[in-house]
Scaffold this motif. Structure first.
Motif, short mmCIF file in Angstrom:
data_model
loop_
_atom_site.label_atom_id
_atom_site.label_comp_id
_atom_site.label_asym_id
_atom_site.label_seq_id
_atom_site.Cartn_x
_atom_site.Cartn_y
_atom_site.Cartn_z
N GLN A 172 -68.50 58.08 -31.39
CA GLN A 172 -68.13 57.16 -32.48
C GLN A 172 -68.42 57.80 -33.83
N ALA A 173 -69.55 58.48 -33.93
CA ALA A 173 -69.89 59.18 -35.17
C ALA A 173 -68.87 60.28 -35.45
N MET A 174 -68.45 61.00 -34.38
CA MET A 174 -67.45 62.05 -34.54
C MET A 174 -66.13 61.45 -35.01
N GLN A 175 -65.74 60.33 -34.42
CA GLN A 175 -64.48 59.70 -34.80
C GLN A 175 -64.51 59.26 -36.27
N ALA A 176 -65.62 58.70 -36.71
CA ALA A 176 -65.74 58.29 -38.11
C ALA A 176 -65.72 59.50 -39.04
N ALA A 177 -66.41 60.57 -38.65
CA ALA A 177 -66.45 61.78 -39.49
C ALA A 177 -65.07 62.44 -39.56
N VAL A 178 -64.35 62.49 -38.44
CA VAL A 178 -63.00 63.07 -38.43
C VAL A 178 -62.07 62.26 -39.32
N GLY A 179 -62.24 60.94 -39.32
CA GLY A 179 -61.41 60.09 -40.16
C GLY A 179 -61.63 60.34 -41.65
N GLN A 180 -62.75 60.91 -42.01
CA GLN A 180 -63.05 61.21 -43.41
C GLN A 180 -62.62 62.61 -43.84
N VAL A 181 -62.16 63.43 -42.91
CA VAL A 181 -61.78 64.81 -43.24
C VAL A 181 -60.56 64.80 -44.16
N SER A 182 -60.65 65.63 -45.16
CA SER A 182 -59.57 65.80 -46.12
C SER A 182 -59.57 67.26 -46.55
N VAL A 183 -58.39 67.81 -46.72
CA VAL A 183 -58.26 69.19 -47.18
C VAL A 183 -57.36 69.20 -48.40
N THR A 184 -57.79 69.92 -49.44
CA THR A 184 -56.98 70.07 -50.65
C THR A 184 -56.70 71.54 -50.84
N GLU A 185 -55.46 71.85 -51.14
CA GLU A 185 -55.03 73.23 -51.33
C GLU A 185 -54.17 73.31 -52.58
N SER A 186 -54.36 74.38 -53.36
CA SER A 186 -53.53 74.62 -54.55
C SER A 186 -52.69 75.85 -54.30
N GLY A 187 -51.52 75.87 -54.88
CA GLY A 187 -50.65 77.01 -54.70
C GLY A 187 -49.73 77.19 -55.88
N GLY A 188 -48.96 78.23 -55.84
CA GLY A 188 -48.01 78.51 -56.91
C GLY A 188 -48.69 78.69 -58.25
N ASP A 189 -49.78 79.44 -58.27
CA ASP A 189 -50.54 79.68 -59.50
C ASP A 189 -50.97 78.37 -60.17
N GLY A 190 -51.42 77.41 -59.35
CA GLY A 190 -51.87 76.13 -59.89
C GLY A 190 -50.75 75.16 -60.16
N LEU A 191 -49.54 75.53 -59.84
CA LEU A 191 -48.37 74.69 -60.07
C LEU A 191 -48.44 73.42 -59.22
N VAL A 192 -48.92 73.55 -57.97
CA VAL A 192 -48.93 72.46 -57.01
C VAL A 192 -50.32 72.32 -56.40
N THR A 193 -50.78 71.08 -56.23
CA THR A 193 -52.01 70.79 -55.50
C THR A 193 -51.69 69.67 -54.53
N VAL A 194 -52.02 69.91 -53.24
CA VAL A 194 -51.73 68.94 -52.19
C VAL A 194 -53.02 68.64 -51.43
N SER A 195 -53.25 67.35 -51.17
CA SER A 195 -54.36 66.91 -50.32
C SER A 195 -53.78 66.24 -49.09
N VAL A 196 -54.39 66.53 -47.92
CA VAL A 196 -53.98 65.91 -46.67
C VAL A 196 -55.19 65.29 -45.99
N ASP A 197 -54.92 64.23 -45.20
CA ASP A 197 -55.99 63.61 -44.43
C ASP A 197 -56.10 64.28 -43.06
N SER A 198 -56.96 63.74 -42.20
CA SER A 198 -57.22 64.37 -40.90
C SER A 198 -55.99 64.39 -39.99
N ALA A 199 -55.01 63.55 -40.26
CA ALA A 199 -53.78 63.55 -39.47
C ALA A 199 -52.72 64.47 -40.06
N GLY A 200 -53.01 65.11 -41.19
CA GLY A 200 -52.06 66.00 -41.83
C GLY A 200 -51.13 65.31 -42.79
#
Length: 183
Positions: free
Chosen positions: A31-59
């Motif tokens: 249950q703790a793993m499921q809650a922690a996975v639900g909080q995962v977020s990844v942010t990536e920047s590209g194009g010399d800072g032109l674009v920044t995208v954040s995704v949740d644990s489901a992509g």
């Protein structure tokens, strides 16, 4: 007498109590793993800072930021920058999930490997981008050079024999002529 409920102490009730406690602890960790996975977020920047995208644990995209410099680019260039950055963010999800899972259910390596493997299959690392200085192959026109892959030109077709006019056999003069001729 030995059996599945016997242990070194010989108390089956103690063994069952131990299994129940272990199952409850495992359920709490999952249950703790499921809650922690639900909080995962990844942010990536590209194009010399032109674009920044954040995704949740489901992509799924949770945030998209574009700078005003997108006005200088074509729609195709902006779309490419967004999609490339999105794919890079999604491809980082498996490593983030592996970290979260190691902290919560690290002793269940088979489950960690299965879930992380599924994420890697769903969100693979993006292919490296070709250098911008190299034009796309379909836009390259070479003038005066010999193409390495050019095939030998096909030989010209053989000349067709000349048609000979039909021979006059002295028969009906109108045969073969137009029926629309007025006499």
């Amino acid at each position: 007498m030995s059996g599945p409920f016997s242990d070194a102490t010989g108390d089956p009730a103690a063994q069952v109590d131990q299994w129940v406690a272990q199952a409850k602890e495992k359920a709490r960790r999952y249950q703790a793993m499921q809650a922690a996975v639900g909080q995962v977020s990844v942010t990536e920047s590209g194009g010399d800072g032109l674009v920044t995208v954040s995704v949740d644990s489901a992509g799924n995209v949770t945030d998209l930021q574009l700078t005003d410099r997108v006005r200088e680019l074509s729609g195709a260039q902006v779309a490419k920058a967004v999609l490339t950055t999105l794919r890079r963010a999604q491809s980082r999800l498996p490593e983030r999930l592996a970290d979260v899972m190691a902290d919560t259910i690290g002793d269940d390596q088979r489950t960690v490997d299965t879930i992380v493997g599924n994420y890697r299959a769903k969100f693979p690392a993006p292919q490296p981008e070709p250098e911008e200085s190299e034009p796309a192959a379909e836009n390259v026109r070479r003038i005066g050079g010999i193409e390495e892959t050019a095939a030998e030109p096909a030989p010209p077709p053989p000349p067709r024999p000349a048609r000979r006019p039909p021979e006059d056999d002295g028969g009906d003069e109108d045969f073969g002529g137009s029926f629309m001729v007025r006499e």
